[in-house]
Motif scaffolding. Structure first.
Motif, PDB file in Angstrom:
ATOM      1  N   ILE A  40       0.820  -1.268   0.056  1.00 39.42           N
ATOM      2  CA  ILE A  40       0.055  -0.081  -0.134  1.00 39.42           C
ATOM      3  C   ILE A  40       0.998   1.333   0.069  1.00 39.42           C
ATOM      4  CG2 ILE A  40      -1.726   1.462   1.384  1.00 39.42           C
ATOM      5  CD1 ILE A  40      -2.973  -1.427   2.167  1.00 39.42           C
ATOM      6  N   LYS A  41       1.865   1.163   0.822  1.00 39.88           N
ATOM      7  CA  LYS A  41       3.075   2.299   0.837  1.00 39.88           C
ATOM      8  C   LYS A  41       3.561   2.659  -0.635  1.00 39.88           C
ATOM      9  CE  LYS A  41       4.007   1.996   5.864  1.00 39.88           C
ATOM     10  NZ  LYS A  41       4.857   1.513   6.619  1.00 39.88           N
ATOM     11  N   GLU A  42       3.785   1.506  -1.236  1.00 41.54           N
ATOM     12  CA  GLU A  42       4.398   1.710  -2.391  1.00 41.54           C
ATOM     13  C   GLU A  42       3.612   1.913  -3.541  1.00 41.54           C
ATOM     14  OE1 GLU A  42       5.904  -1.647  -6.002  1.00 41.54           O
ATOM     15  OE2 GLU A  42       6.173  -2.225  -3.906  1.00 41.54           O
ATOM     16  N   PHE A  43       2.267   1.817  -3.590  1.00 44.94           N
ATOM     17  CA  PHE A  43       1.256   2.183  -4.407  1.00 44.94           C
ATOM     18  C   PHE A  43       1.177   3.732  -4.134  1.00 44.94           C
ATOM     19  CE2 PHE A  43      -3.231   3.632  -5.182  1.00 44.94           C
ATOM     20  CZ  PHE A  43      -3.317   3.286  -6.295  1.00 44.94           C
ATOM     21  N   ARG A  47       1.615   6.490  -7.059  1.00 42.98           N
ATOM     22  CA  ARG A  47       0.510   7.261  -7.484  1.00 42.98           C
ATOM     23  C   ARG A  47       1.066   8.925  -7.107  1.00 42.98           C
ATOM     24  NH1 ARG A  47      -4.642   7.088  -3.825  1.00 42.98           N
ATOM     25  NH2 ARG A  47      -3.238   7.944  -2.303  1.00 42.98           N
ATOM     26  N   LEU A  48       1.622   9.189  -6.286  1.00 39.65           N
ATOM     27  CA  LEU A  48       2.406  10.521  -5.916  1.00 39.65           C
ATOM     28  C   LEU A  48       3.151  10.859  -7.185  1.00 39.65           C
ATOM     29  CD1 LEU A  48       2.844  13.047  -4.252  1.00 39.65           C
ATOM     30  CD2 LEU A  48       4.587  11.736  -3.156  1.00 39.65           C
ATOM     31  N   SER A  49       4.032   9.992  -7.836  1.00 37.51           N
ATOM     32  CA  SER A  49       4.799  10.171  -8.864  1.00 37.51           C
ATOM     33  C   SER A  49       4.000  10.534 -10.049  1.00 37.51           C
ATOM     34  CB  SER A  49       5.672   8.950  -9.205  1.00 37.51           C
ATOM     35  OG  SER A  49       6.781   8.783  -8.112  1.00 37.51           O
ATOM     36  N   ASN A  68       2.734   5.220 -14.530  1.00 37.08           N
ATOM     37  CA  ASN A  68       1.347   4.538 -14.522  1.00 37.08           C
ATOM     38  C   ASN A  68       1.393   3.036 -14.429  1.00 37.08           C
ATOM     39  OD1 ASN A  68      -0.851   6.157 -14.295  1.00 37.08           O
ATOM     40  ND2 ASN A  68      -0.049   7.203 -16.272  1.00 37.08           N
ATOM     41  N   SER A  69       2.553   2.491 -15.083  1.00 37.84           N
ATOM     42  CA  SER A  69       2.631   1.013 -15.129  1.00 37.84           C
ATOM     43  C   SER A  69       2.888   0.478 -14.044  1.00 37.84           C
ATOM     44  CB  SER A  69       3.594   0.670 -16.392  1.00 37.84           C
ATOM     45  OG  SER A  69       3.809  -0.787 -16.320  1.00 37.84           O
ATOM     46  N   GLU A  70       3.865   1.357 -13.185  1.00 40.55           N
ATOM     47  CA  GLU A  70       4.370   0.795 -11.857  1.00 40.55           C
ATOM     48  C   GLU A  70       3.105   0.940 -10.952  1.00 40.55           C
ATOM     49  OE1 GLU A  70       7.294   3.525 -11.353  1.00 40.55           O
ATOM     50  OE2 GLU A  70       8.761   2.238 -12.348  1.00 40.55           O
ATOM     51  N   MET A  71       2.392   1.912 -11.054  1.00 44.07           N
ATOM     52  CA  MET A  71       1.208   2.034 -10.169  1.00 44.07           C
ATOM     53  C   MET A  71       0.263   1.164 -10.397  1.00 44.07           C
ATOM     54  SD  MET A  71      -1.248   5.479  -9.738  1.00 44.07           S
ATOM     55  CE  MET A  71      -2.199   5.151 -11.089  1.00 44.07           C
TER      56      MET A  71
END
Length: 134
Positions: A40-43, A47-49, A68-71
């Protein structure tokens, strides 16, 4: 017994219902799952990026595509976590109960017979707008 007292009794019955208990157990499991919390923190960071890049006047399309792909991958990882799956299933079950209770109450307020009113299932085929299957 007045309406407020009866409402408190209904609240006690809801909290004793199996779907309520399962939801709160699933919530505790999800909250204590370190892997899930890290996902969840990583997500949230991904999202912030995305948001930061989107806010720029001169957006970098390649960066935006990558973020977007990473998110999306982070979201998929969260949603495939066993504790998140259990939480979502428990939440759906409890939401069906509360939706039914509220619908019956609203119907009674509108004048329907308290002994017979209930949720009328009408499936549109779209689960996103669904109030729950009977």
């Amino acid at each position: 017994m007045d309406i407020i007292e009866m409402t408190r009794e209904l609240g006690k019955l809801i909290q004793a219902d199996e779907s309520y208990i399962k939801l709160h157990e699933a919530e505790k499991s999800a909250d204590s799952d370190e892997t899930l919390q890290n996902l969840i923190k990583e997500f949230n960071l991904k999202r912030l990026s995305v948001n930061t890049e989107n806010a720029k006047v001169q957006k970098d399309p390649e960066k935006l595509k990558k973020y977007n792909s990473e998110m999306q991958k982070a979201y998929a990882d969260i949603m495939s976590n066993e504790n998140m799956i259990a939480y979502n299933e428990a939440k759906q079950s409890f939401d069906q109960l509360t939706s039914r209770v509220l619908t019956i109450l609203q119907n009674c307020i509108a004048g329907d017979d308290p002994e017979t009113t209930d949720v009328t299932a009408s499936c549109t085929g779209s689960c996103s707008t669904c109030g729950g299957c009977g």
